[in-house]
Design a protein around this motif. Sequence first.
Motif, PDB file in Angstrom:
ATOM      1  N   LYS A 146      55.976  19.295  -0.731  1.00  0.00           N
ATOM      2  CA  LYS A 146      57.560  19.223  -0.174  1.00  0.00           C
ATOM      3  C   LYS A 146      58.257  18.263  -1.034  1.00  0.00           C
ATOM      4  N   LEU A 147      57.445  17.389  -2.023  1.00  0.00           N
ATOM      5  CA  LEU A 147      58.019  16.531  -3.136  1.00  0.00           C
ATOM      6  C   LEU A 147      58.421  17.220  -4.159  1.00  0.00           C
ATOM      7  N   CYS A 148      58.078  18.618  -4.438  1.00  0.00           N
ATOM      8  CA  CYS A 148      58.447  19.281  -5.708  1.00  0.00           C
ATOM      9  C   CYS A 148      59.800  20.179  -5.432  1.00  0.00           C
ATOM     10  N   LYS A 149      60.533  19.885  -6.117  1.00  0.00           N
ATOM     11  CA  LYS A 149      61.828  20.704  -5.988  1.00  0.00           C
ATOM     12  C   LYS A 149      61.992  22.124  -6.286  1.00  0.00           C
ATOM     13  N   PHE A 150      61.572  22.659  -7.518  1.00  0.00           N
ATOM     14  CA  PHE A 150      61.464  23.904  -7.878  1.00  0.00           C
ATOM     15  C   PHE A 150      60.002  24.288  -8.439  1.00  0.00           C
ATOM     16  N   TYR A 151      59.546  25.300  -7.817  1.00  0.00           N
ATOM     17  CA  TYR A 151      58.300  25.892  -8.327  1.00  0.00           C
ATOM     18  C   TYR A 151      58.819  27.086  -9.427  1.00  0.00           C
ATOM     19  N   VAL A 152      58.276  26.939 -10.554  1.00  0.00           N
ATOM     20  CA  VAL A 152      58.932  28.022 -11.654  1.00  0.00           C
ATOM     21  C   VAL A 152      57.582  28.832 -12.224  1.00  0.00           C
ATOM     22  N   TYR A 153      57.845  30.110 -12.123  1.00  0.00           N
ATOM     23  CA  TYR A 153      56.746  30.989 -12.583  1.00  0.00           C
ATOM     24  C   TYR A 153      57.152  31.801 -13.754  1.00  0.00           C
ATOM     25  N   PHE A 154      56.126  31.758 -14.850  1.00  0.00           N
ATOM     26  CA  PHE A 154      56.426  32.538 -15.906  1.00  0.00           C
ATOM     27  C   PHE A 154      55.298  33.536 -16.258  1.00  0.00           C
ATOM     28  N   PHE A 155      55.596  34.733 -16.801  1.00  0.00           N
ATOM     29  CA  PHE A 155      54.591  35.778 -16.824  1.00  0.00           C
ATOM     30  C   PHE A 155      53.679  35.848 -17.997  1.00  0.00           C
ATOM     31  N   HIS A 156      52.497  35.944 -17.884  1.00  0.00           N
ATOM     32  CA  HIS A 156      51.362  36.236 -19.150  1.00  0.00           C
ATOM     33  C   HIS A 156      50.874  37.568 -19.253  1.00  0.00           C
ATOM     34  N   ALA A 157      51.870  38.446 -18.887  1.00  0.00           N
ATOM     35  CA  ALA A 157      51.581  40.027 -19.416  1.00  0.00           C
ATOM     36  C   ALA A 157      52.940  40.642 -19.073  1.00  0.00           C
ATOM     37  N   ILE A 158      53.111  41.589 -19.863  1.00  0.00           N
ATOM     38  CA  ILE A 158      54.452  42.342 -19.736  1.00  0.00           C
ATOM     39  C   ILE A 158      54.366  43.441 -18.580  1.00  0.00           C
ATOM     40  N   ALA A 159      52.988  43.511 -17.828  1.00  0.00           N
ATOM     41  CA  ALA A 159      53.037  44.396 -16.766  1.00  0.00           C
ATOM     42  C   ALA A 159      54.125  44.205 -15.729  1.00  0.00           C
ATOM     43  N   SER A 160      54.082  45.153 -14.980  1.00  0.00           N
ATOM     44  CA  SER A 160      55.042  45.171 -13.654  1.00  0.00           C
ATOM     45  C   SER A 160      54.356  44.187 -12.692  1.00  0.00           C
ATOM     46  N   LYS A 190      55.679  35.401  -4.186  1.00  0.00           N
ATOM     47  CA  LYS A 190      56.521  34.992  -3.010  1.00  0.00           C
ATOM     48  C   LYS A 190      56.899  33.694  -2.679  1.00  0.00           C
ATOM     49  N   ASN A 191      55.941  32.932  -3.203  1.00  0.00           N
ATOM     50  CA  ASN A 191      56.338  31.295  -2.722  1.00  0.00           C
ATOM     51  C   ASN A 191      56.872  30.479  -3.853  1.00  0.00           C
ATOM     52  N   TYR A 192      57.202  31.270  -5.080  1.00  0.00           N
ATOM     53  CA  TYR A 192      58.008  30.488  -5.955  1.00  0.00           C
ATOM     54  C   TYR A 192      59.425  30.529  -5.864  1.00  0.00           C
ATOM     55  N   ASP A 193      60.133  29.394  -6.330  1.00  0.00           N
ATOM     56  CA  ASP A 193      61.591  29.328  -6.369  1.00  0.00           C
ATOM     57  C   ASP A 193      62.441  29.944  -7.394  1.00  0.00           C
ATOM     58  N   ILE A 194      61.664  29.814  -8.654  1.00  0.00           N
ATOM     59  CA  ILE A 194      62.307  30.584  -9.763  1.00  0.00           C
ATOM     60  C   ILE A 194      61.185  31.336 -10.570  1.00  0.00           C
ATOM     61  N   ILE A 195      61.892  32.456 -10.923  1.00  0.00           N
ATOM     62  CA  ILE A 195      60.813  33.404 -11.700  1.00  0.00           C
ATOM     63  C   ILE A 195      61.483  33.466 -13.089  1.00  0.00           C
ATOM     64  N   LEU A 196      60.791  33.233 -14.106  1.00  0.00           N
ATOM     65  CA  LEU A 196      61.248  33.555 -15.523  1.00  0.00           C
ATOM     66  C   LEU A 196      60.649  34.877 -15.671  1.00  0.00           C
ATOM     67  N   SER A 197      61.563  35.992 -15.643  1.00  0.00           N
ATOM     68  CA  SER A 197      61.028  37.388 -15.784  1.00  0.00           C
ATOM     69  C   SER A 197      61.019  38.013 -17.212  1.00  0.00           C
ATOM     70  N   ASN A 198      60.277  38.857 -17.447  1.00  0.00           N
ATOM     71  CA  ASN A 198      60.339  39.569 -18.920  1.00  0.00           C
ATOM     72  C   ASN A 198      61.647  40.031 -19.175  1.00  0.00           C
ATOM     73  N   GLY A 199      62.214  40.617 -17.990  1.00  0.00           N
ATOM     74  CA  GLY A 199      63.324  41.486 -18.173  1.00  0.00           C
ATOM     75  C   GLY A 199      63.743  42.269 -16.805  1.00  0.00           C
ATOM     76  N   GLU A 200      64.927  42.929 -16.842  1.00  0.00           N
ATOM     77  CA  GLU A 200      65.728  43.471 -15.871  1.00  0.00           C
ATOM     78  C   GLU A 200      64.459  44.492 -14.960  1.00  0.00           C
ATOM     79  N   TYR A 201      63.488  45.153 -15.612  1.00  0.00           N
ATOM     80  CA  TYR A 201      62.529  45.736 -14.861  1.00  0.00           C
ATOM     81  C   TYR A 201      61.822  45.073 -14.023  1.00  0.00           C
TER      82      TYR A 201
END
Length: 376
Positions: free
Chosen positions: A109-123, A134-145
């Motif tokens: 509860k003491l962490c404001k933003f959980y950020v995910y980034f991808f280690h593959a181009i996969a869908s 599901k439980n991340y606050d921010i996703i740094l996605s590879n692209g619009e897809y």
Amino acid sequence: FMLKVFFESLINLIKFINIDNKKKEFIFYSESKFYREHFIDLILNLKKSGQKNIILITSDKDDINFFKETLTCLYIKNYFILSIFFKILNCKFMIMTLTDLGIHFQKSKLCKFYVYFFHAIASTHQIYTNSAFKNYDIILSNGEYQSKELRLTEEQFNFPKKEIVNSGYFFLDNIKKKANLKSKEKRHVLFAPSWNYNKENLFNDYGIDVISNLLSKNFILTLRPHPEHYKRSKNTINKINKLFSNDKNFFLDKRISNLKSLEKAEILITDNSSIVFEFILIFKRPIIYIDYIEKIHNTDRDKIPIMTIDEEFKTVFGNKLNISNLENLAYLCENLINENNVSSQLVDSFAKKYLSNLDHSAPFAANYLTSKSKSN
């Protein structure tokens, strides 16, 4: 050894707790050194934009030496201590490439933003579990897809709505700027099978056959196992080592980076690995998909009615060979190497269509996180 790791992890957890909370703005967590090239540019760009409060928590000793001049890096590997770390974590951004947050490790509860980034181009909706993001606050996605897939998943399963930023794919940019396109070696094949939760998979069932088939036809072969194979398929790796380690044309690539193997290969063979994206998008050389068992880690895959980028890629660039025709593998390799008809134009338009901020994904993401930090 287990006891040593436990105490080292505990000491580093105490060190982390004793760091002033104001200095815990950006926390990165890395499971292994194999993920280093996926996030290093983001760290360097955050530093470049004036961010000083960056800490890396790693479960791999190798990272400690690598980062010792650059930033605070603490080694926590013991699972119990790591679980405590995640539960009591106090920071503004926790940045990771670990899926299923809240299942492996609990959110704090003491962490404001959980950020995910991808280690593959996969869908996002086939090779990952349904609740992977599901439980991340921010996703740094590879692209619009990926944005599209994630939004559909949220609607379909009533998941919390998250912030999705099309920042691009850090790893591709990272190795692209270092790649030597002239290192190609004649008749050099890279075999990079994917890992799979399924006990039946190409590496375990046919890895040895693929290797012996090609070596017997005078190809040079590099095997690049997935990091997960070292955990899940130790027996297969040991068997392969026993059988082929004395063959001068066989190489087992254990390096952190896959770049050297990609540079040398005239052709790449896999079943479902997303290494194909880097190989074609940077080197523009042919690939072969061995058709055996699909990699489906999402049991609700059919509820997201979009073709995956992986399927699209196979359609555009793939040369499929069914497992029952394995004896034709060497012949197919010969033909594709001789023709090498990968279209540069097609490759470039595919990259533009799917990937955001090509060649400057990490600076874009660093700017986004920096401005988000200032406004929160």
